[in-house]
Design a protein around this motif. Structure first.
Motif, PDB file in Angstrom:
ATOM      1  N   LEU A   1      18.630  27.102  -3.943  1.00 49.90           N
ATOM      2  CA  LEU A   1      17.591  27.294  -4.978  1.00 49.90           C
ATOM      3  C   LEU A   1      16.045  27.702  -4.323  1.00 49.90           C
ATOM      4  O   LEU A   1      15.499  28.561  -4.453  1.00 49.90           O
ATOM      5  N   LEU A   2      15.988  27.046  -3.083  1.00 53.72           N
ATOM      6  CA  LEU A   2      14.752  27.197  -2.452  1.00 53.72           C
ATOM      7  C   LEU A   2      14.822  28.736  -1.871  1.00 53.72           C
ATOM      8  O   LEU A   2      13.699  29.346  -2.006  1.00 53.72           O
ATOM      9  N   LYS A   3      15.777  29.211  -1.218  1.00 58.23           N
ATOM     10  CA  LYS A   3      16.158  30.628  -0.883  1.00 58.23           C
ATOM     11  C   LYS A   3      15.582  31.508  -2.136  1.00 58.23           C
ATOM     12  O   LYS A   3      15.417  32.823  -1.647  1.00 58.23           O
ATOM     13  N   LEU A   4      15.809  31.192  -3.244  1.00 55.31           N
ATOM     14  CA  LEU A   4      15.655  31.973  -4.246  1.00 55.31           C
ATOM     15  C   LEU A   4      14.306  31.769  -4.743  1.00 55.31           C
ATOM     16  O   LEU A   4      13.859  32.105  -6.033  1.00 55.31           O
ATOM     17  N   ASN A   5      13.474  31.057  -4.190  1.00 58.67           N
ATOM     18  CA  ASN A   5      11.957  30.722  -4.447  1.00 58.67           C
ATOM     19  C   ASN A   5      11.645  29.891  -5.667  1.00 58.67           C
ATOM     20  O   ASN A   5      10.737  30.110  -6.343  1.00 58.67           O
ATOM     21  N   LYS A   6      12.810  28.898  -5.943  1.00 60.58           N
ATOM     22  CA  LYS A   6      12.597  28.190  -7.152  1.00 60.58           C
ATOM     23  C   LYS A   6      11.780  26.689  -6.243  1.00 60.58           C
ATOM     24  O   LYS A   6      12.121  26.567  -4.922  1.00 60.58           O
ATOM     25  N   LYS A   7      10.865  26.100  -6.941  1.00 62.78           N
ATOM     26  CA  LYS A   7      10.675  24.905  -6.800  1.00 62.78           C
ATOM     27  C   LYS A   7      11.587  23.991  -7.083  1.00 62.78           C
ATOM     28  O   LYS A   7      12.255  23.879  -8.048  1.00 62.78           O
ATOM     29  N   VAL A   8      12.149  23.123  -6.143  1.00 61.62           N
ATOM     30  CA  VAL A   8      13.325  22.142  -6.538  1.00 61.62           C
ATOM     31  C   VAL A   8      13.204  20.827  -5.444  1.00 61.62           C
ATOM     32  O   VAL A   8      12.669  20.637  -4.424  1.00 61.62           O
ATOM     33  N   LYS A   9      13.682  19.831  -6.476  1.00 60.07           N
ATOM     34  CA  LYS A   9      13.702  18.296  -5.736  1.00 60.07           C
ATOM     35  C   LYS A   9      14.916  17.840  -6.166  1.00 60.07           C
ATOM     36  O   LYS A   9      15.376  18.108  -7.255  1.00 60.07           O
ATOM     37  N   ILE A  10      15.533  16.768  -5.632  1.00 61.27           N
ATOM     38  CA  ILE A  10      16.817  16.298  -5.798  1.00 61.27           C
ATOM     39  C   ILE A  10      16.223  14.652  -6.221  1.00 61.27           C
ATOM     40  O   ILE A  10      15.365  13.979  -5.467  1.00 61.27           O
TER      41      ILE A  10
ATOM     42  N   ILE B   1      16.731  20.743 -15.438  1.00 62.16           N
ATOM     43  CA  ILE B   1      17.432  19.618 -14.863  1.00 62.16           C
ATOM     44  C   ILE B   1      18.933  20.161 -14.599  1.00 62.16           C
ATOM     45  O   ILE B   1      19.801  20.894 -15.435  1.00 62.16           O
ATOM     46  N   ILE B   2      19.399  19.962 -13.288  1.00 62.33           N
ATOM     47  CA  ILE B   2      20.969  20.354 -13.170  1.00 62.33           C
ATOM     48  C   ILE B   2      21.737  19.073 -12.759  1.00 62.33           C
ATOM     49  O   ILE B   2      20.950  18.599 -11.762  1.00 62.33           O
ATOM     50  N   SER B   3      22.368  18.400 -13.521  1.00 65.39           N
ATOM     51  CA  SER B   3      23.351  17.236 -13.081  1.00 65.39           C
ATOM     52  C   SER B   3      24.537  17.752 -12.428  1.00 65.39           C
ATOM     53  O   SER B   3      25.130  18.576 -12.829  1.00 65.39           O
ATOM     54  N   LEU B   4      24.691  17.113 -11.262  1.00 68.25           N
ATOM     55  CA  LEU B   4      26.014  17.266 -10.282  1.00 68.25           C
ATOM     56  C   LEU B   4      27.083  16.144 -10.283  1.00 68.25           C
ATOM     57  O   LEU B   4      26.455  15.042  -9.964  1.00 68.25           O
ATOM     58  N   ASP B   5      28.294  16.467 -10.466  1.00 68.20           N
ATOM     59  CA  ASP B   5      29.073  15.528 -10.227  1.00 68.20           C
ATOM     60  C   ASP B   5      29.198  14.361 -11.121  1.00 68.20           C
ATOM     61  O   ASP B   5      29.670  13.333 -10.843  1.00 68.20           O
ATOM     62  N   SER B   6      28.384  14.310 -12.105  1.00 66.26           N
ATOM     63  CA  SER B   6      28.423  13.137 -13.043  1.00 66.26           C
ATOM     64  C   SER B   6      29.362  13.620 -14.099  1.00 66.26           C
ATOM     65  O   SER B   6      29.076  14.427 -14.993  1.00 66.26           O
ATOM     66  N   SER B   7      30.359  12.407 -14.809  1.00 65.53           N
ATOM     67  CA  SER B   7      31.190  12.755 -15.860  1.00 65.53           C
ATOM     68  C   SER B   7      30.473  12.448 -17.000  1.00 65.53           C
ATOM     69  O   SER B   7      30.966  12.944 -18.249  1.00 65.53           O
ATOM     70  N   ASP B   8      29.390  11.635 -16.997  1.00 61.84           N
ATOM     71  CA  ASP B   8      28.749  11.501 -18.417  1.00 61.84           C
ATOM     72  C   ASP B   8      27.277  10.853 -18.162  1.00 61.84           C
ATOM     73  O   ASP B   8      27.040  10.854 -16.805  1.00 61.84           O
TER      74      ASP B   8
ATOM     75  N   SER C   1      11.156  25.947 -11.787  1.00 61.91           N
ATOM     76  CA  SER C   1      11.310  24.617 -11.190  1.00 61.91           C
ATOM     77  C   SER C   1      12.198  23.775 -11.753  1.00 61.91           C
ATOM     78  O   SER C   1      12.516  23.634 -12.779  1.00 61.91           O
ATOM     79  N   ILE C   2      13.208  23.283 -10.804  1.00 55.36           N
ATOM     80  CA  ILE C   2      14.461  22.543 -11.018  1.00 55.36           C
ATOM     81  C   ILE C   2      14.610  21.333 -10.366  1.00 55.36           C
ATOM     82  O   ILE C   2      14.346  21.107  -9.288  1.00 55.36           O
ATOM     83  N   VAL C   3      15.024  20.354 -11.314  1.00 52.32           N
ATOM     84  CA  VAL C   3      15.359  18.867 -10.986  1.00 52.32           C
ATOM     85  C   VAL C   3      16.859  18.880 -10.518  1.00 52.32           C
ATOM     86  O   VAL C   3      17.570  19.134 -11.639  1.00 52.32           O
TER      87      VAL C   3
ATOM     88  N   LEU D   1      15.003  12.396 -17.995  1.00 55.30           N
ATOM     89  CA  LEU D   1      15.790  13.366 -18.808  1.00 55.30           C
ATOM     90  C   LEU D   1      15.218  13.868 -20.141  1.00 55.30           C
ATOM     91  O   LEU D   1      15.645  13.563 -21.206  1.00 55.30           O
ATOM     92  N   VAL D   2      13.963  14.519 -19.792  1.00 56.72           N
ATOM     93  CA  VAL D   2      13.461  15.183 -21.024  1.00 56.72           C
ATOM     94  C   VAL D   2      13.331  16.713 -20.807  1.00 56.72           C
ATOM     95  O   VAL D   2      12.612  17.207 -21.557  1.00 56.72           O
ATOM     96  N   LYS D   3      14.163  17.280 -20.026  1.00 50.54           N
ATOM     97  CA  LYS D   3      14.211  18.634 -20.026  1.00 50.54           C
ATOM     98  C   LYS D   3      15.730  19.265 -20.109  1.00 50.54           C
ATOM     99  O   LYS D   3      16.509  18.211 -20.032  1.00 50.54           O
ATOM    100  N   PRO D   4      15.821  20.464 -20.432  1.00 53.28           N
ATOM    101  CA  PRO D   4      17.127  20.868 -20.768  1.00 53.28           C
ATOM    102  C   PRO D   4      17.998  20.560 -19.457  1.00 53.28           C
ATOM    103  O   PRO D   4      17.626  20.744 -18.346  1.00 53.28           O
ATOM    104  N   ILE D   5      19.316  20.035 -19.693  1.00 57.62           N
ATOM    105  CA  ILE D   5      20.270  19.763 -18.717  1.00 57.62           C
ATOM    106  C   ILE D   5      21.201  20.913 -18.625  1.00 57.62           C
ATOM    107  O   ILE D   5      22.222  20.998 -19.533  1.00 57.62           O
ATOM    108  N   ILE D   6      21.626  21.429 -17.323  1.00 62.79           N
ATOM    109  CA  ILE D   6      22.999  21.916 -17.023  1.00 62.79           C
ATOM    110  C   ILE D   6      23.661  20.953 -16.329  1.00 62.79           C
ATOM    111  O   ILE D   6      23.405  20.169 -15.536  1.00 62.79           O
ATOM    112  N   ASN D   7      24.952  20.820 -16.741  1.00 61.51           N
ATOM    113  CA  ASN D   7      25.852  19.800 -16.300  1.00 61.51           C
ATOM    114  C   ASN D   7      26.841  20.476 -15.449  1.00 61.51           C
ATOM    115  O   ASN D   7      27.650  21.303 -16.042  1.00 61.51           O
TER     116      ASN D   7
END
Ligand SMILES: [Mn+2]
Length: 319
Positions: A42-51, A82-89, A18-20, A100-106
């Motif tokens: 990600l939904l097509k890969l059967n992940k639970k996902v929200k933005i 958590i996947i952070s997109l388009d954020s420089s910092d 499950s991914i935010v 912001l309490v789970k591991p982050i992929i930037n």
């Protein structure tokens, strides 16, 4: 290096259930489009996902189908990544600090990125985060439907100024060509993105543009926007104004200074080689060579004076 990092990220996503997705605050077309494309993939890969975003989607992006994904709150305990997109910092996510309490992929393309994630995929050669998400979804064998293709087209078209900016490459066009094979209506998308300005916004723009001042032999165009006028017209986004000033013949640098609740936001654009990100970084901001910004706890007039002094220094240096 990049191939290895992409593999690591894919392994991490595969191991997750499950991914935010977190786009930066005040999300632009790239942040919204890449978030939606990734969520649908990600939904097509059967992940639970929200933005998760505390901001409403801007009027020109509302044609994209976001309803199943775009939320302003969620139970973060139900997610493992958590996947952070388009954020420089990380500051670009700070409005959602409690999440912001789970591991982050930037994943990002700003050259000023601070590598704040556990895994970081930063490609400053990519015209948009949408280009990186395109490659990620290809690597993950996601089938590109019309919606995902529209989301990515929007991400790339908006961040390249509709393919006019110097970040546009042959790779950008190769990706667009592939997206166009998935039955997307480019004319309709362009109409939504670029020919859809609310009348109220147009009148606001006209009033602001009437106040632009020019300096350094008309090479610098600058305008300040008060809290009051923004409230009167209910206009939040002023990116088009800084771009309109840059588009004037002979203008090399445009600056818009916007008064917010507790600070002013300085947004800069440049043509050719003038690096406005340098100025932004000096003041704790970030961005790209031709588009950057920063915030400051000061008044509109003081910020304007400071910027004009900075630009005078640069002009004295480059002649
Ligand atoms: Mn971007």
């Amino acid at each position: 290096m990049r191939v290895m990092m992409m593999k690591k990220i894919i392994n991490r996503i595969n191991a997750s259930k499950s991914i935010v997705i977190m786009p930066h605050l005040k999300p632009d077309g790239d942040a919204v489009g890449s978030s939606l494309a990734l969520a649908k993939g990600l939904l097509k890969l059967n992940k639970k996902v929200k933005i998760i975003s505390l901001d409403e989607i801007s009027y020109e992006l509302k044609f994209l189908d976001f309803h199943d994904f775009w939320v302003s709150s969620l139970n973060i305990d139900e997610y493992d990544l958590i996947i952070s997109l388009d954020s420089s910092d990380i500051d670009r996510l700070k409005d959602r600090i409690e999440f912001l309490v789970k591991p982050i992929i930037n994943i990002d393309h700003h050259k000023t990125n601070t590598f704040f994630g556990e895994l970081n995929f930063v490609d400053s050669e990519a015209s948009a985060t949408g280009e990186i998400i395109y490659n990620l979804l290809i690597e993950m064998n996601v089938d590109f439907d019309t919606e995902i293709s529209e989301d990515l087209y929007t991400a790339i078209a908006t961040d390249t100024g509709n393919f006019m900016y110097s970040n546009t490459t042959s790779i950008t066009h190769e990706i667009i060509a592939k997206l166009m094979k998935n039955n997307i209506d480019v004319t309709e998308i362009s109409r939504n993105l670029f020919q859809n300005i609310p009348l109220k916004k147009f009148i606001f723009d006209a009033k602001v543009l009437d106040q632009v001042e020019f300096y350094n032999n008309n090479q610098v165009g600058i305008v300040t926007i008060s809290h009051e006028i923004r409230n009167t017209y209910g206009c939040k986004n002023t990116d088009n104004i800084v771009e309109a000033i840059r588009n004037i013949e002979g203008v090399e640098i445009s600056v818009v200074i916007v008064e917010k609740e507790n600070e002013v936001k300085i947004s800069m654009r440049s043509k050719s080689d003038f690096d406005v990100a340098e100025i932004a970084v000096n003041h704790g901001g970030g961005g790209h060579k031709n588009a950057a910004g920063f915030g400051m706890a000061t008044t509109l007039e003081a910020a304007k004076k400071l910027i004009l002094e900075e630009l005078d220094n640069v002009y004295a240096r480059i002649g």
